[in-house]
Every structure is written in C-alpha cells, then in structure tokens.
Scaffold this motif. Structure first.
Motif, short mmCIF file in Angstrom:
data_model
loop_
_atom_site.label_atom_id
_atom_site.label_comp_id
_atom_site.label_asym_id
_atom_site.label_seq_id
_atom_site.Cartn_x
_atom_site.Cartn_y
_atom_site.Cartn_z
N ALA A 356 0.83 -1.20 0.00
CA ALA A 356 0.00 0.00 0.00
C ALA A 356 0.86 1.25 0.00
CB ALA A 356 -0.93 -0.01 1.21
N ALA A 357 1.98 1.20 0.77
CA ALA A 357 2.88 2.35 0.81
C ALA A 357 3.51 2.59 -0.56
CB ALA A 357 3.96 2.13 1.87
N ALA A 358 3.88 1.50 -1.26
CA ALA A 358 4.48 1.64 -2.58
C ALA A 358 3.47 2.24 -3.56
CB ALA A 358 4.97 0.29 -3.09
N LYS A 359 2.23 1.76 -3.51
CA LYS A 359 1.20 2.32 -4.39
C LYS A 359 0.92 3.79 -4.05
CE LYS A 359 -1.18 -2.02 -5.43
NZ LYS A 359 -2.44 -2.78 -5.33
N ARG A 360 0.96 4.09 -2.74
CA ARG A 360 0.74 5.49 -2.33
C ARG A 360 1.85 6.38 -2.87
NH1 ARG A 360 3.26 7.94 1.96
NH2 ARG A 360 2.31 9.88 2.74
N LEU A 361 3.12 5.90 -2.74
CA LEU A 361 4.25 6.71 -3.21
C LEU A 361 4.20 6.86 -4.73
CD1 LEU A 361 6.72 8.16 -2.07
CD2 LEU A 361 8.07 6.11 -2.56
N GLN A 362 3.85 5.78 -5.42
CA GLN A 362 3.76 5.85 -6.87
C GLN A 362 2.67 6.81 -7.32
OE1 GLN A 362 3.23 2.05 -8.74
NE2 GLN A 362 3.66 2.84 -10.79
N SER A 363 1.53 6.77 -6.62
CA SER A 363 0.44 7.69 -6.97
C SER A 363 0.83 9.13 -6.66
CB SER A 363 -0.83 7.31 -6.23
OG SER A 363 -0.69 7.49 -4.82
N HIS A 364 1.63 9.35 -5.60
CA HIS A 364 2.16 10.69 -5.32
C HIS A 364 2.99 11.19 -6.49
CE1 HIS A 364 0.68 11.84 -1.52
NE2 HIS A 364 1.44 11.07 -0.75
N LEU A 365 3.89 10.32 -6.97
CA LEU A 365 4.76 10.71 -8.07
C LEU A 365 3.96 10.95 -9.35
CD1 LEU A 365 7.70 11.17 -8.93
CD2 LEU A 365 7.83 8.75 -9.56
N GLU A 366 2.99 10.07 -9.61
CA GLU A 366 2.15 10.26 -10.80
C GLU A 366 1.37 11.56 -10.71
OE1 GLU A 366 2.17 8.59 -13.45
OE2 GLU A 366 3.33 6.83 -12.86
N ARG A 367 0.90 11.87 -9.51
CA ARG A 367 0.14 13.11 -9.32
C ARG A 367 1.02 14.32 -9.57
NH1 ARG A 367 0.36 17.92 -6.29
NH2 ARG A 367 -1.73 18.64 -5.77
N ASP A 368 2.24 14.31 -9.03
CA ASP A 368 3.13 15.46 -9.21
C ASP A 368 3.62 15.57 -10.65
OD1 ASP A 368 2.81 16.08 -6.59
OD2 ASP A 368 4.76 15.34 -5.91
N PHE A 369 3.86 14.43 -11.31
CA PHE A 369 4.25 14.49 -12.73
C PHE A 369 3.09 14.99 -13.58
CE2 PHE A 369 8.06 11.35 -12.98
CZ PHE A 369 8.87 12.34 -12.50
#
Length: 375
Positions: A356-369
C-alpha cells in the motif's frame, strides 16, 4: 552575439547611402624635365618652339565627391534589409528566451516531484529489501503457493520502486544543466504551496488565443521580416534596370610651375547604362518576385500551423487538467488505503502495508508528474 552583429551590420548598411568622398595625393619625379613641340597639321613643320611643360619634381592632390543616384537607391534598400535582419535576430533571441523559460519551468516541476518522493522512496526501498531478506529461501519447490505469491508481490513492489527511482534519477540534473550548475551539485528546491492546492483551468473560450499567437509568435514575425527582405530584392533588381545618374564635384592642386592655374575646382554629371540589363534584368526581376510569392505561401502555411498548434495545445491543456484531477483523486484514495493498512500485526499485514505504501508513493509521483505536465 548574433543580435549585436546584426545591429552592427544594420548601422554599417546605413553608411553605404552616403556619397563617396575620395582624397588622393602623390609625388612624381623624373630624371629630366618633360618638354613638347608642336607640328603643323597642314604641312607637318614645327609651329612651336620646344618648350618645357612639367617640372622635374611635381606633387598633386585632389578631393572628389561623387554621388550616384542609383547606388543611393540600392544602398537605401540594403539598409532597410539590414534593419529587417536586425529585427529577425531580435525575434530569434526572443524565441530562444521563451524556450529556455519553458524548459526550465518544466524541469523545475519534474525536479520538485522527484524531491517530494526521494526520502520516502529511499526508506520504502530499504524496507522492501529487508522484507525480501526475511522471506528469502534456498528452495522454492517446497514453499506453498501463498508464500510464493507473497514473495512475488514483494519483488513486484521492489521493481516498481526501482522504476520510480529511474524516472526521478535525472530530474534534478536536467534542471541543474539549464541553470548552468554542476550536475553533481546538491541543492534543494523551495517548492511553492500551490503544488498541493492548485486550481485547474479548463475553460479557455473567453480568450482569443489564436489572435494573440498570430500577433506575438516569433516565427511569424520572422516570416514577416523575411518577406520584406525578399520584397527589397525585387525592388533592387527593378532599380538596376534604369541607367545610373552620377554627380561629381571636387577640388585639385598640382605643384607643376608651368601650369597657369595650379589649383582648380570641377563639377560634372555622368549617365551610365548597362544595355545588357535590358535582356538579363527582366528575368532577375521575375525570379525575385517568385521568391517573394514563395515566402508568402510559407507564411500562410506557418500561420495555419500556428493556429492548429494553439487549438491542439488548448485541448491538451484541458486534458492535462482533467488527467491531474483524476490522478490527484487516485492519490488521495491510496493515501487513505495506506493509512488504514499502516498498523502491522503480522507478516502478511506488514507486507500488505508495504504494498500500500508503494502504491501510495507511486500515486504521489504520478500526481506530481501530472501537475508538471499541466504546468
């Protein structure tokens, strides 16, 4: 530097419109005095006593002003062309500045996105590697399917984290390059608060974007100036069709003591015409006019390309805003999923929390990109 050179050439072309002012001086020496005699036209007998007409040493000087009307007209057109070349250099510089600003803004927001996840990415990668060490076994044959799937899921998590690191690896280096900093220089960005509370613009119908682009785009302005330059070429070819009218005036001095007047002033008018231009010049004029017509067609094509680009870009901007809103919503959901799975009770729940933490971090990066793409 190109802009400065173009300005210097424009100033130099302006001076070419001035009339020519030629000064000359000289000294002549002979081993003996020069003399002449006269001979009768009728019977060939000498009609004048031998006489000296030139000193053994003599000096001359003169100052002559010549103004050619045709050369002046051609030089005037050249000066106008050089001025347009200067304007083209200014537009090229403006286009370069726009590109640098655009690239720097894009690189800044990508670097900001990388900076926001870098620390969490390091910590999460370390936690995933430790979990894999705990789960590692010498043989997979005796392991039940559930444990193999759990191990595979953790490898997938580590793979996703590695891909994320690959995406952010060069973000700060690209920004440092645009700012002329060393790629190895460590620096941090002051990230604006708007990155977490942005307002997405989707309605651009109230703005006359096409008109604004047609007035301000450097490419179209450059095309305008190039059309003027080609029009000047046609004008020069047409002017060369006519004869040249030259006015001259000057003063002269000669130290020869045998001259009755050793100094004098002169003035004259001269007309010159290259008759071969009657045959060659019409073709040159037609060629220059065809070049101008070709430039007009290029400008029309560029105008249509700019209008299409503006339309497509406005649609892309709206789509980027919608994409960001969806990505931001997904990031918000993943954030809550991670918070609910954060309390670890056993190995399975701990692994689920890492996923869940990995998906959260990935979604953070996708959101900022996505935000960087929108900007």
């Amino acid at each position: 530097m190109e802009q400065g050179l173009a300005a210097g050439l424009a100033d130099s072309a302006t001076f070419e419109m001035l009339p020519s002012l030629a000064a000359s001086a000289g000294f002549d020496s002979y081993n003996r005095k020069q003399g002449i005699y006269a001979q009768s036209v009728k019977d060939g007998t000498r009609s004048l006593e031998d006489s000296y007409v030139l000193d053994q040493n003599a000096g001359t000087a003169d100052l002559q002003v010549v103004f050619n009307v045709l050369d002046f007209g051609v030089s005037y057109v050249k000066a106008k062309q050089a001025s347009n070349e200067k304007f083209i250099a200014e537009e090229v510089m403006r286009k370069s500045l726009q590109r640098v600003i655009h690239d720097t803004r894009a690189a800044f927001w990508r670097a900001a996105a990388a900076q926001r996840v870098a620390a969490d990415l390091d910590a999460l990668t370390e936690a995933a590697q430790e979990e894999l060490v705990r789960m590692k076994t010498d043989s997979y044959a005796d392991k039940p399917l559930s444990e193999l799937n759990a191990y595979k899921d953790m490898l997938t998590v580590l793979q996703d984290l590695t891909q994320m690191r690959k995406r952010i690896l060069t973000a700060k280096s690209d920004l440092a390059l645009l700012m002329n900093l060393s790629p190895n220089l460590d620096f941090s960005l002051d990230i604006p608060p708007e990155m977490d509370a942005m307002k997405v613009t989707q309605d651009l119908s109230g703005m006359d974007l096409e008109h604004f682009a047609l007035v301000n785009r450097p490419e179209l302005r450059i095309s305008d100036y190039e059309a003027r330059i080609l029009k000047g070429e046609a004008t020069k070819e047409f002017m060369r069709y006519f004869p040249g009218l030259e006015f001259s005036a000057g003063v002269a001095y000669d130290s020869n003591s045998y001259l009755y007047n050793q100094s004098w002033a002169s003035a004259g008018v001269r007309v010159t015409w290259n008759l071969m231009s009657l045959f060659s010049r019409p073709q040159a004029i037609r060629l220059a006019e065809q070049k101008g017509e070709l430039e007009d067609m290029r400008r029309l094509a560029m105008t249509m390309a700019v209008m299409s680009q503006v339309r497509v870009s406005s649609l892309e901007l709206v789509q980027a805003g919608k994409s960001f809103e969806i990505t931001a919503s997904l990031d918000n959901v993943n954030d809550y999923v991670w918070k609910k799975s954060f309390k670890m009770k056993n190995d399975a729940e701990r692994r689920a929390s890492l996923q869940a933490a990995a998906k959260r971090l990935q979604s953070h990066l996708e959101r900022d990109f996505a935000y960087a793409e929108y900007k």
